[in-house]
Motif scaffolding. Structure first.
Motif, mmCIF file in Angstrom:
data_model
loop_
_atom_site.group_PDB
_atom_site.id
_atom_site.type_symbol
_atom_site.label_atom_id
_atom_site.label_comp_id
_atom_site.label_asym_id
_atom_site.label_seq_id
_atom_site.Cartn_x
_atom_site.Cartn_y
_atom_site.Cartn_z
ATOM 1 N N HIS A 205 0.930 -1.344 -0.136
ATOM 2 C CA HIS A 205 -0.009 -0.237 0.071
ATOM 3 C C HIS A 205 0.946 1.196 -0.016
ATOM 4 N N ILE A 206 1.453 1.514 -0.841
ATOM 5 C CA ILE A 206 2.260 2.625 -1.232
ATOM 6 C C ILE A 206 1.741 3.903 -1.337
ATOM 7 N N PRO A 207 1.477 5.015 -0.552
ATOM 8 C CA PRO A 207 0.763 5.943 -0.318
ATOM 9 C C PRO A 207 0.559 6.681 -1.526
ATOM 10 N N GLU A 208 1.533 6.866 -2.665
ATOM 11 C CA GLU A 208 1.344 7.651 -3.711
ATOM 12 C C GLU A 208 1.458 6.847 -5.024
ATOM 13 N N SER A 209 0.509 7.156 -5.920
ATOM 14 C CA SER A 209 0.427 6.321 -7.080
ATOM 15 C C SER A 209 1.454 6.363 -8.060
ATOM 16 N N ILE A 210 2.407 7.440 -8.123
ATOM 17 C CA ILE A 210 3.433 7.199 -8.757
ATOM 18 C C ILE A 210 4.691 7.695 -8.199
ATOM 19 N N ILE A 211 5.607 6.990 -8.256
ATOM 20 C CA ILE A 211 6.754 7.368 -7.698
ATOM 21 C C ILE A 211 7.920 7.032 -8.744
ATOM 22 N N ASN A 212 8.643 8.036 -9.112
ATOM 23 C CA ASN A 212 10.030 7.851 -10.160
ATOM 24 C C ASN A 212 11.142 7.355 -9.273
ATOM 25 N N ILE A 213 11.741 6.087 -9.706
ATOM 26 C CA ILE A 213 12.754 5.471 -9.107
ATOM 27 C C ILE A 213 13.847 6.141 -10.311
ATOM 28 N N ALA A 214 14.775 6.983 -9.873
ATOM 29 C CA ALA A 214 15.521 7.613 -10.760
ATOM 30 C C ALA A 214 16.623 8.248 -9.970
ATOM 31 N N SER A 215 17.940 8.534 -10.790
ATOM 32 C CA SER A 215 19.129 8.979 -10.020
ATOM 33 C C SER A 215 18.768 10.637 -10.003
ATOM 34 N N ASP A 216 19.672 11.171 -9.191
ATOM 35 C CA ASP A 216 19.511 12.611 -9.047
ATOM 36 C C ASP A 216 20.194 13.254 -10.224
ATOM 37 N N GLU A 217 21.003 12.754 -10.885
ATOM 38 C CA GLU A 217 21.907 13.355 -11.913
ATOM 39 C C GLU A 217 21.455 12.706 -13.172
ATOM 40 N N ALA A 218 21.412 13.730 -14.365
ATOM 41 C CA ALA A 218 21.437 13.074 -15.520
ATOM 42 C C ALA A 218 22.498 12.605 -16.166
ATOM 43 N N ILE A 219 22.597 11.509 -16.978
ATOM 44 C CA ILE A 219 23.989 10.898 -17.438
ATOM 45 C C ILE A 219 23.609 10.411 -18.657
ATOM 46 N N SER A 220 24.519 10.420 -19.625
ATOM 47 C CA SER A 220 24.442 9.812 -21.046
ATOM 48 C C SER A 220 24.999 8.454 -21.149
ATOM 49 N N LYS A 221 24.352 7.840 -22.000
ATOM 50 C CA LYS A 221 24.992 6.294 -22.265
ATOM 51 C C LYS A 221 26.361 6.242 -22.352
ATOM 52 N N TYR A 222 26.793 7.375 -23.146
ATOM 53 C CA TYR A 222 28.322 7.234 -23.012
ATOM 54 C C TYR A 222 29.052 7.496 -21.888
ATOM 55 N N GLU A 223 28.676 8.226 -20.983
ATOM 56 C CA GLU A 223 29.281 8.698 -19.670
ATOM 57 C C GLU A 223 28.902 7.158 -18.595
ATOM 58 N N ILE A 224 27.966 6.491 -19.041
ATOM 59 C CA ILE A 224 27.664 5.031 -18.223
ATOM 60 C C ILE A 224 28.727 4.223 -18.932
ATOM 61 N N ALA A 225 28.922 4.266 -20.213
ATOM 62 C CA ALA A 225 29.956 3.149 -20.617
ATOM 63 C C ALA A 225 31.428 3.561 -20.399
ATOM 64 N N ILE A 226 31.594 4.673 -20.495
ATOM 65 C CA ILE A 226 33.051 5.209 -19.811
ATOM 66 C C ILE A 226 33.325 4.719 -18.207
ATOM 67 N N LYS A 227 32.211 5.099 -17.624
ATOM 68 C CA LYS A 227 32.514 4.800 -15.983
ATOM 69 C C LYS A 227 32.456 3.550 -15.756
ATOM 70 N N TYR A 228 31.670 2.633 -16.590
ATOM 71 C CA TYR A 228 31.475 1.315 -16.358
ATOM 72 C C TYR A 228 32.955 0.698 -16.701
ATOM 73 N N ALA A 229 33.595 1.095 -17.969
ATOM 74 C CA ALA A 229 34.813 0.516 -18.339
ATOM 75 C C ALA A 229 35.774 0.882 -17.371
ATOM 76 N N ARG A 230 35.880 2.083 -16.666
ATOM 77 C CA ARG A 230 36.965 2.571 -15.755
ATOM 78 C C ARG A 230 36.688 1.536 -14.445
ATOM 79 N N ALA A 231 35.301 1.499 -14.014
ATOM 80 C CA ALA A 231 35.136 0.426 -12.898
ATOM 81 C C ALA A 231 35.726 -0.719 -12.847
ATOM 82 N N TYR A 232 35.818 -1.294 -13.935
ATOM 83 C CA TYR A 232 35.924 -2.635 -14.293
ATOM 84 C C TYR A 232 37.550 -3.097 -14.989
ATOM 85 N N ASN A 233 38.173 -1.744 -15.323
ATOM 86 C CA ASN A 233 39.408 -1.874 -15.809
ATOM 87 C C ASN A 233 39.479 -2.462 -17.200
ATOM 88 N N LEU A 234 38.296 -1.785 -17.999
ATOM 89 C CA LEU A 234 38.115 -1.969 -19.453
ATOM 90 C C LEU A 234 38.912 -1.098 -20.027
#
Length: 129
Positions: free
Chosen positions: A57-86
């Protein structure tokens, strides 16, 4: 959302990054299209916490599960590669205007996560790698 696929025959964005780097192939990734994406683990934890607090019984009908910051797919790819030494040299930025595989009506999709943070009593919500 992004993360590793649970199904080997259905690769997601992350597996495409890994495959391209492993095969030494260029992977063009949108660099000027922004979303407030979160990783699967963070999304799952938010849903679990909401259920712990409110049960079904979540009290609100819509809750956005999202990050505080906007990020591009490119930035995600680069950060992922860095995190896993790729090797990042195979990840190339691609402008939305040059993409032939994707048609977007806008370059940024921002979701307001303030209701989620209020209900979970948290100050910030950011991507984790």
């Amino acid at each position: 959302m992004f993360g590793k696929s649970l199904f080997h025959d259905k690769p997601h964005f992350i597996e495409h990054i890994e495959r391209s780097i492993k095969n030494r192939e260029v992977f063009d990734v949108l660099s000027d299209y922004y979303e407030t994406s979160l990783d699967y683990d963070s999304v799952a934890k938010c849903i679990y916490k909401l259920y712990e607090i409110f049960g079904p019984h979540i009290p609100e009908s819509i809750i956005n599960i999202a990050s505080d910051e906007a990020i591009s797919k490119y930035e995600i790819a680069i950060k992922y590669a860095r995190a896993y030494n790729l090797d990042q040299k195979y990840i190339h930025p691609l402008r939305l205007s040059d993409a032939v595989f994707f048609i977007a009506k806008r370059c940024t999709i921002l979701l307001d996560n303030s209701l989620l943070k209020k209900n979970l009593k948290i100050q910030e919500l950011k991507i984790k790698f």
